[in-house]
Design a protein around this motif. Structure first.
Motif, PDB file in Angstrom:
ATOM      1  N   SER A 172       6.609 -14.194   2.223  1.00  0.00           N
ATOM      2  CA  SER A 172       7.135 -14.991   1.130  1.00  0.00           C
ATOM      3  C   SER A 172       6.207 -16.189   0.939  1.00  0.00           C
ATOM      4  N   ALA A 173       5.896 -16.497  -0.294  1.00  0.00           N
ATOM      5  CA  ALA A 173       4.827 -17.442  -0.607  1.00  0.00           C
ATOM      6  C   ALA A 173       5.117 -18.865  -0.144  1.00  0.00           C
ATOM      7  N   MET A 174       4.019 -19.644   0.000  1.00  0.00           N
ATOM      8  CA  MET A 174       4.157 -21.096   0.020  1.00  0.00           C
ATOM      9  C   MET A 174       4.755 -21.490  -1.319  1.00  0.00           C
ATOM     10  N   LYS A 175       5.617 -22.485  -1.301  1.00  0.00           N
ATOM     11  CA  LYS A 175       6.191 -22.959  -2.555  1.00  0.00           C
ATOM     12  C   LYS A 175       5.332 -24.074  -3.130  1.00  0.00           C
ATOM     13  N   GLN A 176       5.355 -24.207  -4.446  1.00  0.00           N
ATOM     14  CA  GLN A 176       4.598 -25.278  -5.073  1.00  0.00           C
ATOM     15  C   GLN A 176       5.198 -26.653  -4.703  1.00  0.00           C
ATOM     16  N   VAL A 177       6.499 -26.683  -4.552  1.00  0.00           N
ATOM     17  CA  VAL A 177       7.170 -27.933  -4.147  1.00  0.00           C
ATOM     18  C   VAL A 177       8.166 -27.601  -3.049  1.00  0.00           C
TER      19      VAL A 177
END
Lengths: 309, 309
Positions: free
Chosen positions: B132-137
């Protein structure tokens, strides 16, 4: 399901030949009392070679005393050849299964097929659904409500099927299209996966397991399968199947660690060994000074203070 | 948040330098009225080179008139060096943010970081959470309740940041550890991703998007975000953000096709273009003789009979 008929899809390659001979072996030993009908589909894509594959399967069927049905493809060269061939092959299998009132259809997909498909879909960008694994058992098709079963999918590598054939002194056919690097699946098999194995020698199995976990994640009932408690009772863990155990452990670790960042399959496998080992008081180290210990019949989570004295 | 302070993490590499100069540019143009404090952490892992990086950032801060805080690492050589360095760096960033009562922390992660992290975790076997991706925030840390923002994450490639620096005639530093193939992240960057790009020239972006879709999938409220109807009204699709749109389209296609087998990002992107294009009556072809057409303000799903006349 005694004496029921199963259709076995046999291309003549090591995987399907290994599946067939192991089924016949189990039947001979009376561990399975089933009838097997070999379904061989000649895609007619490789001229003489295709015909030789068919002849090989005819002889194999004779040798093992199995009924055999051979189908002949006349495939459109338009569109994605792999997709067109797959559709034609499954139409044939479905037709044979219906004609024989089969209880199910067996195919010889291996861990390799699982991982190759995952990587194909990842590179192509087919999103989470495409990355969710092939299932070991699924309904054959919308119309045909019998199971499609892939008995080798979760444990056998392609090389295992080759070795099994060698052991049993039975030859198998090599499809020349499996050597042609113009097909992306072949490049995945021959270039990409070997490269991934330089990072992790178990990359093939690791990626297949990841795909299985995705499939499990996506199954609707996961959330209700098990409540996650603060401590895990060993006696309740020993009898659940591997996939459920892994999902449970991952959720339990996520609960305690805040996230699963840095936690890999090796940690979950370490905890699995902790569960089944005889010794008590052992410990699995996790990243960030965290660990899981076994004590008095329970798994406990331990977090050490980050600051050193 | 006018005149609030943001901490900008600057290593001296192209990505963080590009982030800094674009922020300063936006400030100069009065599009942002914020204060920026540069936080540079010298990990002291490369002796003279590390010191030269620090000197470079000191000069950069002078040139752009930004406040600068330099931290010095004294890292344990035990354990995973990348992990140890990351923990120390974020501890420093958190400390500086607290001291400056910062509104948030900015880092210069790019699409490349997203994809590299995804591949690292895939190969290591960290399961769906790791993919699951790094989140932008996200919240900076458990203790520090300010946002960590990665403004470049969803759209800028590393090469874009390099090109931006060149355009602006501003030098950046090259970390020699980024060339050392003994680190798996470097091998992923220099060997694995270029290989994946021979399969799909957009593999870098495709995998980053896949990671974003996973993150979105995993967010709890997805199921309730939108009901999927039989036909999709164009006027309701034009204003939703890309990720939501993609998830919606994927669910809509899954509903009609039975599964998303064979359906890739290119199909979803094609439908997205269909939504925004001015012409009506256009069509996106899907596998297995299926398609999506635009008609009278709606998207319609169409399935042709498989049997040819």
């Amino acid at each position: 399901m005694k004496n029921e008929t199963f259709i076995v899809a046999v291309s003549g390659g090591a995987d399907s030949v290994a599946l067939l001979i192991s089924l016949c072996e189990l039947k001979r030993l009376k561990k399975l009392e089933l009838e097997f009908v070999i379904a061989h589909f000649n895609h007619n894509l490789r001229n003489q070679e295709s015909d030789e594959d068919s002849k090989y399967v005819v002889n194999l069927a004779k040798e093992f005393g199995c009924k055999l049905v051979v189908g002949n493809g006349n495939l459109s060269k338009k569109g994605n050849l792999e997709e067109v061939a797959r559709i034609a092959r499954y139409e044939f299998l479905g037709k044979i299964a219906a004609e024989h009132k089969a209880f199910g259809v067996l195919t010889a997909h291996t861990i390799n097929d699982q991982t190759e498909t995952f990587l194909m879909n990842l590179i192509r960008g087919s999103g989470p659904e495409g990355l969710s694994a092939m299932k070991q058992v699924r309904q054959f098709s919308e119309k045909l409500e019998i199971p499609l079963v892939r008995p080798l999918l979760n444990w056998a590598k392609r090389v295992d099927t080759e070795n099994y054939c060698h052991e049993k002194n039975i030859e198998y056919r090599n499809d020349s299209m499996n050597e042609n690097l113009k097909y992306s699946r072949v490049r995945i098999r021959k270039i990409l996966i070997p490269l991934l194995e330089t990072f992790n020698p178990k990359a093939l199995q690791t990626i297949a397991k990841t795909a299985s976990l995705f499939q499990f994640e996506r199954s609707e009932n996961e959330q209700t399968l098990f409540p996650v408690t603060n401590e895990l009772k060993l006696s309740e863990l020993v009898n659940i199947d591997k996939l459920t155990l892994y999902a449970l452990l991952r959720r339990w670790l996520a609960l305690h660690c805040g996230s699963l960042r840095g936690i890999g399959l090796k940690h979950v496998e370490g905890i699995e060994r902790l569960i089944v080992s005889e010794k008590s008081g052992r410990e699995v180290e996790l990243p960030r000074f965290q660990s899981v210990i076994k004590r008095n019949g329970f798994l406990l989570f331990r977090k050490q203070n980050l600051k050193k004295p």
